[in-house]
Design an enzyme around this catalytic site. Structure first.
Site, PDB file in Angstrom:
ATOM      1  N   GLY A  15       0.824  -1.212   0.000  1.00 45.69           N
ATOM      2  CA  GLY A  15       0.000   0.000   0.000  1.00 45.69           C
ATOM      3  C   GLY A  15       0.853   1.255   0.000  1.00 45.69           C
ATOM      4  O   GLY A  15       1.933   1.269   0.564  1.00 45.69           O
ATOM      5  N   ARG A  76       1.095  -4.681  -5.757  1.00 46.82           N
ATOM      6  CA  ARG A  76       1.306  -6.006  -5.178  1.00 46.82           C
ATOM      7  C   ARG A  76       1.775  -6.874  -6.352  1.00 46.82           C
ATOM      8  O   ARG A  76       1.467  -6.580  -7.505  1.00 46.82           O
ATOM      9  CB  ARG A  76       0.022  -6.503  -4.530  1.00 46.82           C
ATOM     10  CG  ARG A  76      -0.444  -5.492  -3.457  1.00 46.82           C
ATOM     11  CD  ARG A  76      -1.209  -6.055  -2.316  1.00 46.82           C
ATOM     12  NE  ARG A  76      -1.006  -5.251  -1.111  1.00 46.82           N
ATOM     13  CZ  ARG A  76      -1.714  -4.145  -0.780  1.00 46.82           C
ATOM     14  NH1 ARG A  76      -2.678  -3.725  -1.557  1.00 46.82           N
ATOM     15  NH2 ARG A  76      -1.445  -3.486   0.329  1.00 46.82           N
ATOM     16  N   ASP A 107       5.241  -5.475   6.128  1.00 44.37           N
ATOM     17  CA  ASP A 107       5.755  -6.811   6.442  1.00 44.37           C
ATOM     18  C   ASP A 107       5.817  -7.725   5.219  1.00 44.37           C
ATOM     19  O   ASP A 107       6.763  -8.486   5.046  1.00 44.37           O
ATOM     20  CB  ASP A 107       4.844  -7.489   7.483  1.00 44.37           C
ATOM     21  CG  ASP A 107       5.106  -6.961   8.878  1.00 44.37           C
ATOM     22  OD1 ASP A 107       6.184  -6.399   9.122  1.00 44.37           O
ATOM     23  OD2 ASP A 107       4.207  -7.118   9.732  1.00 44.37           O
ATOM     24  N   THR A 129       3.841   2.600   5.757  1.00 45.44           N
ATOM     25  CA  THR A 129       2.409   2.287   5.780  1.00 45.44           C
ATOM     26  C   THR A 129       1.714   3.258   6.723  1.00 45.44           C
ATOM     27  O   THR A 129       2.273   3.609   7.767  1.00 45.44           O
ATOM     28  CB  THR A 129       2.116   0.838   6.238  1.00 45.44           C
ATOM     29  OG1 THR A 129       0.736   0.747   6.629  1.00 45.44           O
ATOM     30  CG2 THR A 129       2.948   0.406   7.428  1.00 45.44           C
ATOM     31  N   ASP A 131      -0.723   2.598   8.515  1.00 49.80           N
ATOM     32  CA  ASP A 131      -1.362   1.873   9.625  1.00 49.80           C
ATOM     33  C   ASP A 131      -0.508   1.734  10.883  1.00 49.80           C
ATOM     34  O   ASP A 131      -1.016   1.358  11.924  1.00 49.80           O
ATOM     35  CB  ASP A 131      -1.757   0.462   9.158  1.00 49.80           C
ATOM     36  CG  ASP A 131      -2.623   0.489   7.916  1.00 49.80           C
ATOM     37  OD1 ASP A 131      -3.476   1.399   7.826  1.00 49.80           O
ATOM     38  OD2 ASP A 131      -2.466  -0.373   7.036  1.00 49.80           O
ATOM     39  N   ASP A 133       1.361  -0.603  11.574  1.00 49.17           N
ATOM     40  CA  ASP A 133       1.135  -1.972  12.042  1.00 49.17           C
ATOM     41  C   ASP A 133       2.352  -2.878  11.817  1.00 49.17           C
ATOM     42  O   ASP A 133       2.211  -4.087  11.687  1.00 49.17           O
ATOM     43  CB  ASP A 133      -0.115  -2.574  11.362  1.00 49.17           C
ATOM     44  CG  ASP A 133       0.019  -2.653   9.849  1.00 49.17           C
ATOM     45  OD1 ASP A 133       0.955  -2.039   9.291  1.00 49.17           O
ATOM     46  OD2 ASP A 133      -0.812  -3.321   9.219  1.00 49.17           O
ATOM     47  N   ARG A 175      -6.109  -1.490   8.978  1.00 51.52           N
ATOM     48  CA  ARG A 175      -6.178  -2.951   8.786  1.00 51.52           C
ATOM     49  C   ARG A 175      -6.549  -3.612  10.119  1.00 51.52           C
ATOM     50  O   ARG A 175      -7.545  -3.254  10.701  1.00 51.52           O
ATOM     51  CB  ARG A 175      -4.868  -3.488   8.198  1.00 51.52           C
ATOM     52  CG  ARG A 175      -4.662  -2.998   6.772  1.00 51.52           C
ATOM     53  CD  ARG A 175      -3.738  -3.869   6.009  1.00 51.52           C
ATOM     54  NE  ARG A 175      -2.365  -3.679   6.409  1.00 51.52           N
ATOM     55  CZ  ARG A 175      -1.334  -4.112   5.711  1.00 51.52           C
ATOM     56  NH1 ARG A 175      -1.514  -4.766   4.583  1.00 51.52           N
ATOM     57  NH2 ARG A 175      -0.099  -3.902   6.124  1.00 51.52           N
TER      58      ARG A 175
HETATM   59  P1  ADP Z   1       2.817  -4.834   2.649  1.00 55.40           P
HETATM   60  O1  ADP Z   1       4.234  -4.832   2.201  1.00 55.40           O
HETATM   61  O2  ADP Z   1       2.246  -3.462   2.732  1.00 55.40           O
HETATM   62  O3  ADP Z   1       2.627  -5.673   3.895  1.00 55.40           O
HETATM   63  P2  ADP Z   1       1.694  -6.969   0.993  1.00 55.40           P
HETATM   64  O4  ADP Z   1       1.532  -7.923   2.119  1.00 55.40           O
HETATM   65  O5  ADP Z   1       0.574  -6.868   0.007  1.00 55.40           O
HETATM   66  O6  ADP Z   1       1.924  -5.476   1.487  1.00 55.40           O
HETATM   67  O7  ADP Z   1       3.044  -7.349   0.230  1.00 55.40           O
HETATM   68  C1  ADP Z   1       3.491  -6.583  -0.857  1.00 55.40           C
HETATM   69  C2  ADP Z   1       4.192  -7.485  -1.838  1.00 55.40           C
HETATM   70  O8  ADP Z   1       5.336  -8.078  -1.219  1.00 55.40           O
HETATM   71  C3  ADP Z   1       3.373  -8.663  -2.349  1.00 55.40           C
HETATM   72  O9  ADP Z   1       2.508  -8.321  -3.399  1.00 55.40           O
HETATM   73  C4  ADP Z   1       4.477  -9.595  -2.821  1.00 55.40           C
HETATM   74  O10 ADP Z   1       4.992  -9.157  -4.055  1.00 55.40           O
HETATM   75  C5  ADP Z   1       5.548  -9.384  -1.750  1.00 55.40           C
HETATM   76  N1  ADP Z   1       5.364 -10.387  -0.690  1.00 55.40           N
HETATM   77  C6  ADP Z   1       4.491 -10.365   0.331  1.00 55.40           C
HETATM   78  N2  ADP Z   1       4.579 -11.479   1.089  1.00 55.40           N
HETATM   79  C7  ADP Z   1       5.522 -12.247   0.514  1.00 55.40           C
HETATM   80  C8  ADP Z   1       6.070 -13.529   0.803  1.00 55.40           C
HETATM   81  N3  ADP Z   1       5.657 -14.265   1.841  1.00 55.40           N
HETATM   82  N4  ADP Z   1       7.034 -13.993  -0.002  1.00 55.40           N
HETATM   83  C9  ADP Z   1       7.473 -13.272  -1.037  1.00 55.40           C
HETATM   84  N5  ADP Z   1       7.010 -12.070  -1.386  1.00 55.40           N
HETATM   85  C10 ADP Z   1       6.041 -11.550  -0.626  1.00 55.40           C
END
Ligand code: ADP
Length: 322
Positions: A15, A76, A107, A129, A131, A133, A175
């Protein structure tokens, strides 16, 4: 390496958050200052897979300090959950000459950074982010701006709520974390703050409204974190149980936008600078974080296992000053 100089990639992932541009600017300018070449990657990890990246210069980050969102775009990237695509991304990064990568995100994005670090590309995560979080850090870039946006919006809602002797149930983002609801609830004089961490049932919410009414209050703000959900229903139930005209207001994506506040600009600048200094020393697989108001770094795996709760003392303060 490009022409004998270290090359640092930078991307924003997950995000978006106000202040990401300030972090990008700090990474680019710090890299240049230390005789390294910054390379901007477009649309998060997708840019690594699609070979969508460009060398940046000082002018490419001019006038972005005050701009919300991210000039590198964010996305994403579902392919990144699969090892074969991460291997492609790694090979592309090497081919482009990258010696390290800064990932601004949450994360999820750190997980991608950890995998790339294991493959051999040192990566540093920066918490971006609204949030707040991310467990390993007291503060995430965008949190302050988003909360100021909420406070401004709720102050306006309060004016109309006050004129009509009304109750307004405000749903804010976050979230599954209630940090935004808690802090903005305190700042806006909410009579009740409802989060997943500290839930209240409908009777407890109504009790707080009556308690405020006994003290002479005629208008009420209930702050609800998005993870709680059912905001519209909560408003209907409050109205039927108290007889007070009650509306739901879901603030939505407006909370993500806007020019970053001073705090976000400063923290983003510090964290971007710190990340490049780690990479300059050949250090990877780390995340930049804030602890006791200082910038620190942690191993990504360790960071992902940390836990962070709500500031329950702030809850207590709020309960005493309704
Ligand atoms: P944020 O980084 O804000 O927590 P997401 O959880 O949507 O957002 O993760 C962003 C991007 O990071 C995902 O679309 C993916 O490309 C990568 N990503 C997230 N989790 C994993 C994972 N377990 N292994 C590899 N890449 C990941």
């Amino acid at each position: 390496m490009i022409d004998g100089k270290k090359c640092i990639g930078i991307l924003t992932s997950g995000g978006d958050a106000p202040g990401m541009n300030d972090a990008i600017r700090a990474v680019v300018r710090t890299a240049l200052h230390n005789d390294m070449i910054p390379m901007g990657i477009i649309k998060g990890y997708n840019g690594l897979l699609e070979k969508n990246y460009k060398i940046m210069d000082s002018a490419s980050v001019s006038n972005i300090l005050k701009k919300g969102g991210t000039i590198l775009f964010t996305a994403r990237c579902k392919e990144f959950y699969e090892a074969k695509y991460r291997e492609i991304a790694y090979q592309n990064a090497l081919e482009a000459g990258m010696d390290g990568l800064v990932v601004i995100g949450g994360d999820g994005s750190y997980n991608g950074a950890r995998y790339l670090s294991e493959l051999g590309l040192p990566c540093i995560g920066i918490p971006g982010t609204i949030d707040n979080d991310i467990a390993c850090t007291e503060y995430t870039i965008g949190f302050d701006t988003a909360m100021n946006t909420i406070v401004e919006a709720v102050d306006r809602l309060n004016d109309t709520s006050q004129s009509h002797l009304r109750c307004t149930v405000v749903e804010v983002m976050g979230r599954h974390a209630g940090h935004m609801a808690l802090n903005t609830g305190v700042a806006c004089g909410a009579v009740a703050i409802v989060t997943e961490e500290a839930p209240l049932d409908i009777n407890q919410i109504c009790e707080r409204i009556f308690h405020a009414m006994e003290r002479g209050k005629h208008h009420y703000i209930i702050m609800v974190s998005e993870g709680v959900g059912e905001t519209e229903r909560m408003a209907r139930d409050i109205q039927s149980l108290t007889g007070i005209d009650t509306r739901a207001s879901i603030l939505g994506h407006v909370q993500r936008g806007g020019s970053p506040t001073l705090r976000d600009r400063v923290v983003a600048s510090e964290m971007g600078n710190y990340a490049v200094h780690l990479l300059a020393q050949g250090i990877g697989n780390r995340v930049v974080a804030m602890k006791d108001n200082k910038i620190v770094d942690y191993d990504i795996q360790e960071a992902l296992q940390m836990k962070k709760g709500l500031d329950m003392n702030l809850y207590r303060v709020m309960e005493e000053i309704i």
